[in-house]
Motif scaffolding. Structure first.
Motif, mmCIF file in Angstrom:
data_model
loop_
_atom_site.group_PDB
_atom_site.id
_atom_site.type_symbol
_atom_site.label_atom_id
_atom_site.label_comp_id
_atom_site.label_asym_id
_atom_site.label_seq_id
_atom_site.Cartn_x
_atom_site.Cartn_y
_atom_site.Cartn_z
ATOM 1 N N GLU A 16 0.848 -1.210 0.130
ATOM 2 C CA GLU A 16 -0.008 0.062 -0.114
ATOM 3 C C GLU A 16 0.650 1.286 -0.062
ATOM 4 O O GLU A 16 0.647 2.119 -0.797
ATOM 5 N N MET A 17 1.922 1.138 0.794
ATOM 6 C CA MET A 17 2.782 2.294 1.040
ATOM 7 C C MET A 17 3.426 2.689 -0.326
ATOM 8 O O MET A 17 3.629 3.683 -0.891
ATOM 9 N N GLU A 19 2.574 1.942 -3.437
ATOM 10 C CA GLU A 19 1.443 2.212 -4.229
ATOM 11 C C GLU A 19 1.403 3.931 -4.013
ATOM 12 O O GLU A 19 1.341 4.684 -5.229
ATOM 13 N N LYS A 20 1.345 4.366 -2.906
ATOM 14 C CA LYS A 20 1.229 5.702 -2.689
ATOM 15 C C LYS A 20 2.631 6.418 -3.006
ATOM 16 O O LYS A 20 2.290 7.521 -3.478
ATOM 17 N N LYS A 23 2.317 6.709 -6.663
ATOM 18 C CA LYS A 23 1.366 7.782 -7.437
ATOM 19 C C LYS A 23 1.777 9.055 -7.027
ATOM 20 O O LYS A 23 1.371 10.117 -7.976
ATOM 21 N N ALA A 24 2.444 9.431 -5.975
ATOM 22 C CA ALA A 24 2.995 10.801 -5.738
ATOM 23 C C ALA A 24 4.254 11.028 -6.711
ATOM 24 O O ALA A 24 4.703 12.185 -6.611
ATOM 25 N N LEU A 159 2.184 11.286 2.033
ATOM 26 C CA LEU A 159 1.735 10.019 2.101
ATOM 27 C C LEU A 159 0.634 9.565 3.346
ATOM 28 O O LEU A 159 0.278 8.579 3.557
ATOM 29 N N ASN A 160 0.345 10.787 3.851
ATOM 30 C CA ASN A 160 -0.708 10.600 4.910
ATOM 31 C C ASN A 160 -0.384 9.660 6.089
ATOM 32 O O ASN A 160 -1.185 8.761 6.527
#
Length: 182
Positions: A16-17, A19-20, A23-24, A159-160
């Motif tokens: 998940e990280m 992918e973040k 995406k960034a 990345l919240n």
């Protein structure tokens, strides 16, 4: 010799990280297999007296199969909110010979750990997605390495990342919390 500013992000899903980060706009810089050999005296002189650790890291690039072996003394500088280390390292061509020299000086292998690392770069921020073997450390985590503290804040927001998942602890300290003895 170089200074590094870093934190670990615990309690996360590596996929998940990743992918973040992609995406960034993060760019893949390496996929590695590592063997990390921690060295100290029986009295733990390096850990206790220098607030440091000495390791030999064998890094195999998964894409090129190139192997690099580096001896590193990593000294922790106490700071709030971010881990600051001074790293002194040198490439070595013969790990076994180096271990023999260290043994003659009173140092021995304390622990050997195996890690898979995928690294990304986004602007001046490096993201290392790490997964150790079960005996070394059973939980995946991400390291964020920056040149300036402001970049850490930028990464956290981008990345919240929940602040409670951020740690300045070393792998040795994390292992100690889980009573994973050397």
């Amino acid at each position: 010799m170089g200074k590094e500013l870093e934190v670990k992000v615990l309690n996360l899903d590596l996929k998940e990280m990743e992918e973040k980060i992609k995406k960034a706009g993060g760019t893949l810089i390496s996929e590695e297999l590592q063997v990390n050999t921690l060295i100290d005296s029986k009295e733990k002189y390096i850990e206790n007296n220098l607030n440091s650790y000495l390791r030999i890291r064998e890094t195999k690039n998964k894409t090129t199969d190139e192997v690099k072996v580096t001896l590193t003394l990593k000294k922790n500088m106490d700071r709030e909110g971010i881990r600051e280390n001074i790293e002194t390292d040198t490439d070595i061509s013969n790990k076994e010979a180096m271990l023999e020299v260290l043994k003659a000086l009173g140092y021995e292998i304390v622990q050997k750990g195996f890690k898979e690392r995928t690294s990304y770069k986004l602007e001046n921020i490096r993201f290392d997605l790490d997964k150790w073997d079960e005996k070394t450390y059973p939980y995946p985590y991400m390291e964020i390495e920056v040149e300036k503290e402001e970049d850490l804040e930028k990464a956290i927001k981008l990345l919240n990342i929940p602040r409670e998942n951020i740690s300045t602890k070393s792998i040795v300290e994390l292992r100690n919390e889980l009573n994973l003895l050397f």
